[in-house]
Write an enzyme that holds these catalytic residues in place. Structure first.
Site, PDB file in Angstrom:
ATOM      1  N   CYS A 119      -0.907   7.330  -3.730  1.00  0.00           N
ATOM      2  CA  CYS A 119      -0.435   8.086  -2.589  1.00  0.00           C
ATOM      3  C   CYS A 119      -0.494   9.715  -2.908  1.00  0.00           C
ATOM      4  O   CYS A 119       0.237  10.523  -2.163  1.00  0.00           O
ATOM      5  CB  CYS A 119       1.188   7.695  -2.682  1.00  0.00           C
ATOM      6  SG  CYS A 119       1.530   6.069  -2.203  1.00  0.00           S
TER       7      CYS A 119
ATOM      8  N   HIS B  82       8.148  14.200  -0.474  1.00  0.00           N
ATOM      9  CA  HIS B  82       7.527  12.900  -0.218  1.00  0.00           C
ATOM     10  C   HIS B  82       8.205  11.987   0.734  1.00  0.00           C
ATOM     11  O   HIS B  82       7.709  11.258   1.615  1.00  0.00           O
ATOM     12  CB  HIS B  82       7.400  12.294  -1.629  1.00  0.00           C
ATOM     13  CG  HIS B  82       6.221  11.024  -1.648  1.00  0.00           C
ATOM     14  ND1 HIS B  82       5.100  11.151  -1.145  1.00  0.00           N
ATOM     15  CD2 HIS B  82       6.634   9.677  -2.182  1.00  0.00           C
ATOM     16  CE1 HIS B  82       4.506  10.111  -1.458  1.00  0.00           C
ATOM     17  NE2 HIS B  82       5.344   9.276  -1.970  1.00  0.00           N
TER      18      HIS B  82
ATOM     19  N   HIS C 101       4.395   5.884   5.820  1.00  0.00           N
ATOM     20  CA  HIS C 101       3.600   6.295   4.480  1.00  0.00           C
ATOM     21  C   HIS C 101       2.169   5.881   4.914  1.00  0.00           C
ATOM     22  O   HIS C 101       1.715   5.047   4.786  1.00  0.00           O
ATOM     23  CB  HIS C 101       4.145   5.714   3.636  1.00  0.00           C
ATOM     24  CG  HIS C 101       3.777   5.932   2.269  1.00  0.00           C
ATOM     25  ND1 HIS C 101       2.771   7.106   1.918  1.00  0.00           N
ATOM     26  CD2 HIS C 101       4.527   5.730   0.980  1.00  0.00           C
ATOM     27  CE1 HIS C 101       2.680   7.067   0.836  1.00  0.00           C
ATOM     28  NE2 HIS C 101       3.516   6.519   0.113  1.00  0.00           N
TER      29      HIS C 101
END
Length: 852
Positions: free
Chosen positions: A162, A294, A330
């Protein structure tokens, strides 16, 4: 002497998300507060209440030949689309002289997956061999995009889950900082495939509706997308009248060194990476106007990210922070760059995007998350944070206005190799390997292949499908040759270089076999040996040591087990192998074992990926971003489907006799796979001397390039020209000449086409100025250890520099080109400077000048 850092600005952007497929519509969707998370069209067949932010747009690929489109996966096609749009917006898409210098850094988490979906989605009849050939490699999306867009400045693929795309932006930023390029293209691309969705679903971290970061019910929403930005040196952008959309002020990475999946509960790594990014930018925390966090929506991330904010910003109650994942889900490997672009298209309008779906804040989540409504605010400097499995952390600091902050400076450092460690089939330490190399009898015992019965059954099913669909012509020269090829499990000559008799506890202070993969064990042993060799002990100062890994096929056995567990029911996938199947899992294992917390990343550019790691580690030291960096590569041998198909296609050569591996041989038959690892510790030359560490060698310059012939393997001249360009760039970077080079070390895998490229490039660069330069290549000693072949050869080169002697190229007796002075017997010679060259299978080329 102080060097002023170049200003790096953004002059082009491209976007593809669930919200829009162009910049203007993307901006408007964000301002309209649209959420792209909906019932999944793809995953509802397997999972109840499957929700995702999916890309459902019809995308125009008419600029690409239809034959190539059918060969590419979405990771490549989406990367091409956003890259083309970014180059067009920057006005560079038709500027070939500039594209010749432009490099490509791509961030992705699950590349090379789509072509093999039919195998583990139990629809083997849909297998497309053509797509498997061109899109089945982890770094294939890099090679295809560079070729289609005409980029020749070199490429890398970042695979840190990520944090992959913000890490890619950071590396592209560095390439301009270090003068290797005027323009760079940074890309993130991430289609969501069944293995990724199933893994997160089985971990019970999915939100049943749409994620609500920092409030309400915890849980993430998975999404997919792609983004690209053109980075350009400021003065160059101004000179050509380019529109500037922002300036990258700094970036940093770090590693928690805590857990494979969970973040450090003290938020130490997150705090460290923000502090380092601020330091690199020459800024203080109170100069940050906004943080795009995030913000996954999971309980652990939101709580610990909030804690990190409190530890970093003294006046945090006055700082707006928000999560764009409430819009987009995400996007995994593409998350950081997509979210960065979201900031760049709205903040210049004085609009701070909110955290959508915000309700009642969760315990310990008590910051200003800009709940639900867009806020008017003038933002000059903002921070973009992303975190990943394995404790990889990344932070970028960006300005919406160019030149709004003072320039920063650094003092360029000399880069020394102060430690080395290796594991291979001919020795479990570098000293054992060197002893074997210098001895008369070097050939190891080759290991046999034991295919899993499930693999063999799947292989036979696939071969039947390929016969029925008449796809075999692309796999072998003819169906007859394939039919005549003995099946590997029945072939006594099907052998490879394998590490045997390994006893890790004899070499390692800390070793957990429950968490150690074969490749991870090799990597850790080589790493510990390199630290010991450099007299470096980590004593609560792990943040001063960085770690850059180069990977090729990755943790093959763990990945195989995880993919097999998808059958017959993806809902019952084994989560224990999910994080271990990621490319950055080996770096994670090593970092946790030894407490390495500095700049940490994993590159997965394929064969010789560790040479890419060497370039990155070199720059981190040279630019004073890290005092020390460990660089390396590791490969484990696992007889999987990909290896089986490589063997049947006669791409690789396996034999019962190691002496049959003939590098640069007149009748070379391919390469013999090997396994092992190599690690090198890089540090400031003067610092190494000051602490009494021995310097094995000094890296005084390097060059990179890539060709545009990915879809035409016959273009040997173009490939050789690209490698020659990398050599010329290395010589220029090192401020030396061909006449001053005393030895060339190639890293060809031994196949005829690979050797031909190296030989042609060497001849082009040296035949007039140094025609009798000695040439060596030592891959036949240990087999072709894909990711670390270049570093294993470099480790031997450091020994040659020390001894002022070179071993012969082993086993080859009839060489393929009489114009080249191949080293056929051990020789004593004066070696002041050596040249190491290498290539990836996808057309990326490296050259390094090494000084003794």
């Amino acid at each position: 002497m102080k060097t002023t850092r170049k200003r790096v600005v953004i002059t082009g952007m491209g976007i593809l998300s669930s919200l829009a497929d162009n910049i203007d519509d993307f901006r408007q969707a964000l301002l309209d507060k649209k959420c792209g998370v909906a019932d999944s069209q793809r995953f509802s067949q397997w999972f109840e209440n499957a929700r995702a932010a999916e890309i459902l747009h019809q995308i125009d690929y008419s600029e690409i030949p239809e034959e190539i489109v059918s060969s590419l996966d979405n990771a490549a096609l989406w990367a091409w689309k956003v890259s083309r749009d970014a180059l067009k917006q920057a006005g560079l898409h038709n500027n070939q002289p500039l594209l010749d210098q432009t490099g490509l850094i791509t961030g992705v988490s699950s590349a090379g997956t789509e072509a093999f979906l039919p195998l583990f989605e139990q629809r083997i009849q849909d297998f497309n061999l053509k797509k498997a050939i061109w899109s089945g490699g982890f770094s294939s999306c890099c090679s295809s995009v560079a070729s289609l867009l005409g980029l020749k400045g070199g490429m890398e693929l970042v695979a840190t889950a990520c944090t992959a795309s913000p890490n890619a932006v950071g590396m592209a930023f560095d390439y301009i900082q270090n003068g290797k390029s005027i323009t760079m293209l940074a890309v993130g691309t991430e289609p969501i495939y069944l293995p990724t969705f199933a893994g997160f679903y089985a971990l019970n971290v999915m939100h049943p509706d749409s994620c609500t970061p920092f409030s309400g019910r915890s849980g993430m929403s998975i999404g997919e997308g792609a983004g690209a930005i053109v980075l350009e040196e400021y003065e160059h952008a101004v000179a050509r009248g380019a529109t500037i959309y922002g300036e990258i002020l700094s970036y940093a990475t770090s590693c928690d060194a805590y857990h494979e999946t969970g973040p450090d509960p003290r938020a130490s790594g997150a705090v460290q990476v923000m502090a380092k990014a601020l330091e690199n930018a020459g800024l203080t925390a109170d100069q940050i106007d906004y943080v795009n966090v995030h913000g996954t929506g999971t309980e652990a991330n939101d709580r610990i990210e909030t804690l990190a904010m409190k530890k970093t910003f003294p006046q945090v109650e006055n700082l707006p922070v928000s999560s764009t994942k409430s819009y987009l889900g995400h996007n995994i490997g593409a998350a950081g760059i997509v979210e960065l672009i979201a900031c760049l298209v709205t903040l210049p309008l004085n609009k701070v995007l909110p955290t959508l779906n915000f309700s009642v804040a969760r315990p310990n989540c008590d910051l200003d998350y800009v709940p639900n409504e867009i806020r008017d605010k003038d933002v000059t400097v903002f921070m973009k944070n992303n975190y990943a499995f394995g404790g990889n952390n990344c932070c970028m600091i960006v300005s919406t206005k160019a030149c709004a902050t003072p320039a920063t400076h650094y003092s360029a450092r000399r880069v020394a190799i102060s430690g080395a460690g290796a594991v291979s089939a001919i020795g479990h330490t570098l000293n054992e390997i060197l002893d074997r190399v210098w001895s008369e009898e070097t050939a190891p015992e080759l290991g046999g292949v034991a295919f899993n019965p499930d693999t063999l059954e799947e292989v036979h099913q696939l071969l039947a499908v390929l016969h029925e669909t008449q796809q075999l012509g692309e796999l072998a020269t003819s169906a007859e040759s394939l039919a005549a090829q003995p099946l590997p499990e029945n072939n006594p000559d099907f052998r490879t270089f394998q590490v045997s008799g390994l006893e890790p506890r004899k070499h390692l202070r800390r070793f957990d076999p429950r968490k150690a993969t074969r490749g991870g064990t090799f990597a850790l042993m080589a790493l510990v040996e390199a630290l010991d060799n450099a007299q470096r002990k980590i004593r609560r100062d792990g943040e001063s040591l960085g770690f850059v890994m180069g990977m090729s096929r990755g943790p093959q056995e763990t990945t195989y087990k995880y993919l097999q567990s998808l059958k017959p029911d993806p809902c019952k996938v084994r989560t224990s192998e999910f994080p271990g199947s990621l490319m950055n899992s080996i770096a994670t294992f090593c970092a946790i074992s030894e407490g390495i917390k500095g700049y940490t990343t994993t590159l997965a550019t394929g064969a010789n990926a560790a040479l890419g790691a060497l370039t990155y580690g070199y720059e981190l030291i040279r630019q004073q971003l890290q005092p020390q960096v460990m660089v390396g590569g590791a490969d484990e041998f696992f007889p999987s489907m990909s290896l089986y198909m490589d063997a049947v296609a006669q791409k690789i050569h396996m034999t019962a006799d190691a002496h049959d591996y003939h590098i640069y041989g007149q009748h070379a038959q391919g390469y013999i796979p090997g396994e092992g690892a190599c690690m090198l510790l890089l540090e400031d030359f003067e610092a190494a001397q000051a602490r009494g560490a021995g310097v094995l060698a000094e890296i005084i310059g390097y060059g990179k390039s890539c060709d545009n012939s990915y879809f035409d393997a016959s273009q040997q001249d173009e490939k050789a020209a690209a490698l020659a360009l990398a050599i010329d760039r290395a010589l220029q970077d090192a401020d030396t000449t061909a006449e001053a080079i005393d030895l060339v070390c190639g890293t060809s895998n031994g196949a005829q086409h690979s050797a031909a490229v190296e030989i042609a490039a060497i001849y082009h660069c040296f035949h007039q100025r140094h025609p009798q330069i000695p040439v060596v290549n030592y891959n036949a000693f240990f087999g072709f250890v894909e990711s670390s072949a270049g570093l294993l050869n470099l480790a031997l080169l450091t020994d040659c520099l020390k001894k002022q002697a070179v071993p012969a190229i082993p086993y080859t007796r009839q060489f393929c080109d009489e114009r080249i002075n191949f080293v056929r017997s051990p020789q004593k010679m004066a070696i002041r400077q050596a040249l190491l060259i290498g290539a990836t299978e996808g057309g990326n080329y490296y050259a390094f000048v090494i000084k003794g």
